[in-house]
Design an enzyme around this catalytic site. Structure first.
Site, PDB file in Angstrom:
ATOM      1  N   GLY A  11     -13.927 -48.383  31.333  1.00 40.52           N
ATOM      2  CA  GLY A  11     -12.650 -48.004  30.730  1.00 40.52           C
ATOM      3  C   GLY A  11     -12.506 -47.596  31.447  1.00 40.52           C
ATOM      4  O   GLY A  11     -11.696 -46.358  30.666  1.00 40.52           O
ATOM      5  N   HIS A 112      -4.625 -55.499  37.874  1.00 39.78           N
ATOM      6  CA  HIS A 112      -5.451 -56.138  39.438  1.00 39.78           C
ATOM      7  C   HIS A 112      -6.010 -55.223  40.394  1.00 39.78           C
ATOM      8  O   HIS A 112      -4.729 -54.195  41.168  1.00 39.78           O
ATOM      9  CB  HIS A 112      -4.814 -56.988  39.492  1.00 39.78           C
ATOM     10  CG  HIS A 112      -5.686 -58.260  40.443  1.00 39.78           C
ATOM     11  ND1 HIS A 112      -6.705 -58.636  40.151  1.00 39.78           N
ATOM     12  CD2 HIS A 112      -5.755 -58.249  41.771  1.00 39.78           C
ATOM     13  CE1 HIS A 112      -7.247 -59.506  40.543  1.00 39.78           C
ATOM     14  NE2 HIS A 112      -6.293 -59.245  42.072  1.00 39.78           N
TER      15      HIS A 112
HETATM   16  C1  GRF Z   1     -11.620 -51.937  38.384  1.00 39.83           C
HETATM   17  O1  GRF Z   1     -11.582 -52.253  39.620  1.00 39.83           O
HETATM   18  C2  GRF Z   1     -10.513 -52.372  38.386  1.00 39.83           C
HETATM   19  O2  GRF Z   1      -9.475 -52.370  39.056  1.00 39.83           O
HETATM   20  C3  GRF Z   1      -9.985 -53.459  37.405  1.00 39.83           C
HETATM   21  O3  GRF Z   1     -11.844 -53.115  36.777  1.00 39.83           O
HETATM   22  C4  GRF Z   1     -12.416 -52.550  37.425  1.00 39.83           C
HETATM   23  C5  GRF Z   1     -13.297 -52.038  36.666  1.00 39.83           C
HETATM   24  O4  GRF Z   1     -12.196 -50.502  35.519  1.00 39.83           O
HETATM   25  N1  GRF Z   1      -9.035 -53.869  36.905  1.00 39.83           N
HETATM   26  P1  GRF Z   1     -12.532 -49.562  34.603  1.00 39.83           P
HETATM   27  O5  GRF Z   1     -13.344 -48.469  35.488  1.00 39.83           O
HETATM   28  O6  GRF Z   1     -12.938 -50.388  33.636  1.00 39.83           O
HETATM   29  O7  GRF Z   1     -11.123 -49.593  34.246  1.00 39.83           O
END
Ligand code: GRF
Length: 193
Positions: A11, A112
């Site tokens: 998150g 993404h």
């Molecule tokens: C990251 O690789 C992001 O690019 C993708 O999900 C992964 C984790 O993101 N959207 P987060 O730390 O959970 O926001």
């Protein structure tokens, strides 16, 4: 106006948006707040951060539902309890049904970790390195029924360095995600006064 953020893991993108929304200039300009963080994983680390921030959280375990449609219907119900202006997917690792995407058409964003339309789908950093890309990055886009293909709101580019492994590139991209996602959310809110 309420923003609902969906996560599945750390998150960090959700946290970046929560921090941006906590600044007084944001509240004054957008009259919008993050009203809930919802996850499909009960062990999503981001839920701890959200709780510490006093943000409502919910967990809907997709394994507890007979079908993708049933899960999405329950997810819509949990989200709509907050009557959101905007639903933000942030590291949310579920493919959503067309019914869900239609229900939030025009107010559903995702980030993404590639320069779409290059590398939709998973393992984007490994694929960029294997392809010999000199640059990589991240894309904030509107979510449509076709995975990782909606109108693009923002992108960030980072260099791929010769000795990069997947983790090094992922970390470099993630830093940029934390900059472009809050900005894209702010731009969305200012365009939808
Ligand atoms: C990251 O690789 C992001 O690019 C993708 O999900 C992964 C984790 O993101 N959207 P987060 O730390 O959970 O926001």
């Amino acid at each position: 106006r309420n923003i609902v953020i969906l996560i599945s893991g750390g998150g960090s993108n959700m946290a970046a948006i929560v921090r941006a929304a906590a600044r007084e200039d944001w509240a004054a300009r957008f009259k919008a707040r993050v009203s809930a963080v919802i996850s499909n994983k009960s062990d999503a680390k981001g839920l701890v951060f959200a709780k510490e921030e006093g943000i409502a959280t919910a967990v809907l375990d997709h394994k507890a539902y007979a079908s993708r449609e049933a899960f999405d219907a329950a997810l819509m119900q949990a989200i709509d309890a907050h009557a959101p202006t905007l639903v933000v997917l942030a590291g949310f690792m579920r493919i959503l049904t067309p019914g869900f995407v239609d229900h939030y058409a025009g107010r559903l964003l995702n980030i993404h970790p590639s320069l779409l339309p290059a590398f939709p789908g998973l393992h984007t950093h490994r694929r960029a390195i294997e392809a010999g890309c000199k640059f990589a990055g991240a894309t904030v886009h509107q979510v449509t029924a076709e995975l990782d293909h909606g109108p693009i709101l923002a992108q960030a580019v980072v260099p791929v360095l010769p000795d990069d492994d997947e983790d090094a590139l992922a970390a470099r991209v993630l830093t940029q995600e934390h900059l472009i996602y809050p900005r894209a959310v702010a731009e969305f809110l200012s365009a939808t006064k």
